[in-house]
Design an enzyme around this catalytic site. Structure first.
Site, PDB file in Angstrom:
ATOM      1  CG  HIS A  72      -2.083  -0.802   1.102  1.00  0.00           C
ATOM      2  ND1 HIS A  72      -3.128  -0.471   0.294  1.00  0.00           N
ATOM      3  CD2 HIS A  72      -2.388  -1.993   1.636  1.00  0.00           C
ATOM      4  CE1 HIS A  72      -4.030  -1.410   0.354  1.00  0.00           C
ATOM      5  NE2 HIS A  72      -3.604  -2.356   1.150  1.00  0.00           N
ATOM      6  CE1 TYR A 200      -5.486   3.760   8.614  1.00  0.00           C
ATOM      7  CE2 TYR A 200      -6.066   3.662  10.939  1.00  0.00           C
ATOM      8  CZ  TYR A 200      -5.250   3.287   9.892  1.00  0.00           C
ATOM      9  OH  TYR A 200      -4.182   2.454  10.126  1.00  0.00           O
ATOM     10  N   PRO A 292      -4.233   0.651  18.661  1.00  0.00           N
ATOM     11  CG  PRO A 292      -5.922  -0.843  18.082  1.00  0.00           C
ATOM     12  CD  PRO A 292      -5.378  -0.069  19.225  1.00  0.00           C
ATOM     13  CE  LYS A 296       4.280   3.989  13.410  1.00  0.00           C
ATOM     14  NZ  LYS A 296       4.004   3.254  12.164  1.00  0.00           N
ATOM     15  CE1 TYR A 384      -1.382   4.109   9.510  1.00  0.00           C
ATOM     16  CE2 TYR A 384      -0.234   3.268   7.573  1.00  0.00           C
ATOM     17  CZ  TYR A 384      -1.267   3.183   8.488  1.00  0.00           C
ATOM     18  OH  TYR A 384      -2.190   2.167   8.385  1.00  0.00           O
TER      19      TYR A 384
HETATM   20  P1  RFL Z   1       2.543 -10.864  22.127  1.00  0.00           P
HETATM   21  O1  RFL Z   1       2.135 -11.035  20.724  1.00  0.00           O
HETATM   22  O2  RFL Z   1       1.479 -10.511  23.122  1.00  0.00           O
HETATM   23  O3  RFL Z   1       3.276 -12.208  22.590  1.00  0.00           O
HETATM   24  C1  RFL Z   1       3.583 -12.472  23.916  1.00  0.00           C
HETATM   25  C2  RFL Z   1       3.623 -13.981  24.098  1.00  0.00           C
HETATM   26  O4  RFL Z   1       4.011 -14.290  25.433  1.00  0.00           O
HETATM   27  C3  RFL Z   1       3.184 -15.345  25.907  1.00  0.00           C
HETATM   28  N1  RFL Z   1       3.152 -15.299  27.392  1.00  0.00           N
HETATM   29  C4  RFL Z   1       3.828 -16.167  28.179  1.00  0.00           C
HETATM   30  N2  RFL Z   1       4.647 -17.183  27.893  1.00  0.00           N
HETATM   31  C5  RFL Z   1       5.176 -17.874  28.944  1.00  0.00           C
HETATM   32  N3  RFL Z   1       4.889 -17.604  30.241  1.00  0.00           N
HETATM   33  C6  RFL Z   1       4.071 -16.579  30.568  1.00  0.00           C
HETATM   34  N4  RFL Z   1       3.793 -16.303  31.850  1.00  0.00           N
HETATM   35  C7  RFL Z   1       3.503 -15.791  29.517  1.00  0.00           C
HETATM   36  N5  RFL Z   1       2.666 -14.744  29.473  1.00  0.00           N
HETATM   37  C8  RFL Z   1       2.462 -14.451  28.188  1.00  0.00           C
HETATM   38  C9  RFL Z   1       1.834 -15.075  25.259  1.00  0.00           C
HETATM   39  O5  RFL Z   1       1.009 -16.239  25.245  1.00  0.00           O
HETATM   40  C10 RFL Z   1       2.265 -14.631  23.870  1.00  0.00           C
HETATM   41  O6  RFL Z   1       2.373 -15.712  22.980  1.00  0.00           O
HETATM   42  O7  RFL Z   1       3.679  -9.757  22.296  1.00  0.00           O
HETATM   43  P2  RFL Z   1       4.865  -9.310  21.298  1.00  0.00           P
HETATM   44  O8  RFL Z   1       5.618 -10.485  20.796  1.00  0.00           O
HETATM   45  O9  RFL Z   1       5.560  -8.209  22.008  1.00  0.00           O
HETATM   46  O10 RFL Z   1       4.090  -8.709  20.009  1.00  0.00           O
HETATM   47  C11 RFL Z   1       3.305  -7.536  20.105  1.00  0.00           C
HETATM   48  C12 RFL Z   1       2.162  -7.572  19.092  1.00  0.00           C
HETATM   49  O11 RFL Z   1       1.458  -8.787  19.229  1.00  0.00           O
HETATM   50  C13 RFL Z   1       1.208  -6.384  19.254  1.00  0.00           C
HETATM   51  O12 RFL Z   1       1.902  -5.197  19.546  1.00  0.00           O
HETATM   52  C14 RFL Z   1       0.382  -6.127  17.963  1.00  0.00           C
HETATM   53  O13 RFL Z   1      -0.469  -7.191  17.679  1.00  0.00           O
HETATM   54  C15 RFL Z   1      -0.455  -4.826  18.107  1.00  0.00           C
HETATM   55  N6  RFL Z   1      -1.341  -4.592  16.963  1.00  0.00           N
HETATM   56  C16 RFL Z   1      -0.876  -4.039  15.779  1.00  0.00           C
HETATM   57  N7  RFL Z   1       0.433  -3.744  15.626  1.00  0.00           N
HETATM   58  C17 RFL Z   1       0.912  -3.255  14.431  1.00  0.00           C
HETATM   59  O14 RFL Z   1       2.130  -2.995  14.325  1.00  0.00           O
HETATM   60  N8  RFL Z   1       0.096  -3.071  13.322  1.00  0.00           N
HETATM   61  C18 RFL Z   1      -1.240  -3.357  13.407  1.00  0.00           C
HETATM   62  O15 RFL Z   1      -1.915  -3.243  12.387  1.00  0.00           O
HETATM   63  C19 RFL Z   1      -1.778  -3.817  14.661  1.00  0.00           C
HETATM   64  N9  RFL Z   1      -3.079  -4.119  14.786  1.00  0.00           N
HETATM   65  C20 RFL Z   1      -2.709  -4.900  17.085  1.00  0.00           C
HETATM   66  C21 RFL Z   1      -3.560  -4.648  15.973  1.00  0.00           C
HETATM   67  C22 RFL Z   1      -3.240  -5.456  18.266  1.00  0.00           C
HETATM   68  C23 RFL Z   1      -4.566  -5.748  18.352  1.00  0.00           C
HETATM   69  N10 RFL Z   1      -5.033  -6.334  19.579  1.00  0.00           N
HETATM   70  C24 RFL Z   1      -5.853  -7.478  19.622  1.00  0.00           C
HETATM   71  C25 RFL Z   1      -4.469  -5.916  20.832  1.00  0.00           C
HETATM   72  C26 RFL Z   1      -4.912  -4.916  16.049  1.00  0.00           C
HETATM   73  C27 RFL Z   1      -5.423  -5.442  17.247  1.00  0.00           C
HETATM   74  C28 RFL Z   1      -6.922  -5.680  17.300  1.00  0.00           C
HETATM   75  C1  PHB Z   2      -5.385  -4.379  10.879  1.00  0.00           C
HETATM   76  O1  PHB Z   2      -5.475  -4.674   9.673  1.00  0.00           O
HETATM   77  O2  PHB Z   2      -5.597  -5.211  11.775  1.00  0.00           O
HETATM   78  C2  PHB Z   2      -5.067  -2.989  11.281  1.00  0.00           C
HETATM   79  C3  PHB Z   2      -4.712  -2.078  10.297  1.00  0.00           C
HETATM   80  C4  PHB Z   2      -4.411  -0.761  10.647  1.00  0.00           C
HETATM   81  C5  PHB Z   2      -4.480  -0.383  11.969  1.00  0.00           C
HETATM   82  C6  PHB Z   2      -4.816  -1.309  12.953  1.00  0.00           C
HETATM   83  C7  PHB Z   2      -5.122  -2.616  12.605  1.00  0.00           C
HETATM   84  O3  PHB Z   2      -4.214   0.904  12.293  1.00  0.00           O
END
Ligand code: RFL
Ligand code: PHB
Length: 390
Positions: A72, A200, A292, A296, A384
């Protein structure tokens, strides 16, 4: 068991760190409390900065992404019946990659498995010990057996609810937090994206986001109450609300494909400083959370890993600890930039229950400015797409 770096958590941060260190001859053990199937099914991020893509190449897990990703060059902002395009590629010379976090996690697990170094899944009662001494270790139970991992360093990559940050005495960390009075209700559906770009949408009924995972799969979000009950949101109600908030163009393209995943995520900004405590290094969501809206979170988690793995290599290959000593300070500069940007995007685009009519007018005026002024569009675009590292 003895290893060089003990890693808690097999999310994107823990897996990337393990893979990058392995490729550089550094031994790791990854302990994950959930099952592999659970970790690979968790639908989360989808938008990758060029830096994140670069690191996936460095980690040798980019082949499938290069074949199947979408690219994109911009985003659209919808408000007041208007759609404004911000041409990020034109403004910054760089573009964004759409590639799901679930796919990244899957490919990393496979690469680590093939190298005979896969994570220990379903590791229960993980606890970290003596990270202030030169004998740090991690204990856990697996299939009822008590086990210990002795290591030089511990990487706390265990997310916001993990055990590593929680093991620190409260007076050792300073935390900064903002909890927003809303969450995001997200669905994954098998239908083509409504537009070539992510949309958005700001509306008086709340924010909505029209994103995607592939040419055949859409990821759609609605701002909802923080304590929203998912059971009260059948697909029909979600689609009706998406059409209202997204406006005419969205309504014309949105079909009513049944959701294949549906979840609610609260929105939070959070930082725990510093990121290093003796032999313990926090990375990713374990140290910081962003709402989100700026896409980031994953990118920031991977940015910590980029800084940490290079610091560890410098230590193991050259015996120097300078980069490790600077780890927290180096990461925090990028973290606070992303905090500011994510907070700003969230504040500009959501509807706040307490805001006055005056504040709502200001919000629309800001969106007009950001999408109408080249200088303001540039500010959004460079953040971004991800600010440079050095
Ligand atoms: P994670 O992915 O939470 O992984 C942590 C892992 O640790 C495990 N854990 C344990 N293991 C052993 N012993 C314990 N006591 C433990 N406690 C926990 C967990 O089970 C898990 O497997 O952290 P990490 O690796 O730092 O990664 C971070 C990302 O997952 C997170 O920042 C992103 O998903 C945020 N996010 C987005 N980020 C972007 O850069 N672009 C996006 O488009 C974006 N969209 C989003 C998002 C997060 C979302 N949610 C659900 C919060 C959209 C959503 C809806
Ligand atoms: C996603 O596709 O999950 C997504 C995209 C952009 C955002 C957050 C989540 O800012």
């Amino acid at each position: 068991m003895r290893t060089q770096v003990g890693i808690v958590g097999a999310g994107p941060a823990g897996l990337m760190l393990s893979q990058l260190l392995r490729l550089n001859g550094i031994d790791t053990v990854v302990l994950e409390k959930q099952s592999r199937a659970y970790c690979e099914a968790r639908i989360r991020a989808g938008v990758l900065e060029p830096w994140t893509v670069e690191l996936l190449h460095e980690a040798q897990v980019a082949d499938r992404m290069e074949r199947e990703k979408m690219t994109h060059g911009g985003i659209e902002i919808a408000f007041d019946g208007k759609y404004r395009h911000i041409d990020i590629l034109d403004l910054t010379g760089r573009d964004l990659t759409i590639w799901g976090q679930t796919e990244i996690v899957h490919d990393l697990n496979r690469a680590l498995d093939e190298a005979g170094n896969g994570p220990v899944f379903e590791a229960k009662d993980v606890a970290i010990h003596d990270f202030d001494t030169d004998k740090p270790h991690i204990t856990y139970t697996s299939n009822g057996e008590s086990l210990e991992v002795h290591c030089d360093y511990i990487a706390g990559c265990d997310g916001y609810h993990g055990v590593c940050r929680a093991s620190l005495a409260p007076d050792r960390i300073q935390t900064f937090e903002r909890v927003y009075p809303f969450g995001w209700l997200g669905i994954l559906v098998e239908q083509p994206p409504v537009s070539d770009e992510l949309i958005y949408a700001h509306s008086e009924r709340g924010f909505a986001l029209f994103s995607m995972r592939s040419p055949a799969t859409s990821r759609l979000y609605l701002q909802c109450a923080a304590d929203e009950n998912l059971a009260e949101w059948p697909d029909e109600r979600i689609y009706e609300e998406l059409r209202h908030r997204g406006g005419e163009k969205v309504a014309a393209h949105l079909k009513d494909a049944p959701s294949i995943e549906k979840s609610i995520a609260p929105l939070r900004s959070f930082v725990a400083e510093p990121l290093r405590h003796g032999a313990l290094f926090l990375a990713g969501d374990a140290a910081h959370i962003v709402p989100p809206t700026g896409a980031k979170g994953l990118n920031l988690a991977v940015a910590d890993v980029r800084i940490l793995y290079r610091a560890l290599i410098e230590f193991y290959k050259a015996g120097r600890t300078g980069l490790l000593e600077n780890y927290s300070t180096t990461c925090l500069r990028r973290i606070w930039n992303a905090q500011r940007f994510s907070w700003w995007m969230t504040s500009m685009l959501h509807t706040f229950p307490e805001s006055t009519p005056y504040e709502r007018r200001l919000q629309v005026s800001e969106i007009e400015y950001v999408t109408g002024s080249a200088a303001a569009s540039m500010s959004l675009a460079e953040n971004y797409v991800g600010l440079p590292f050095d």
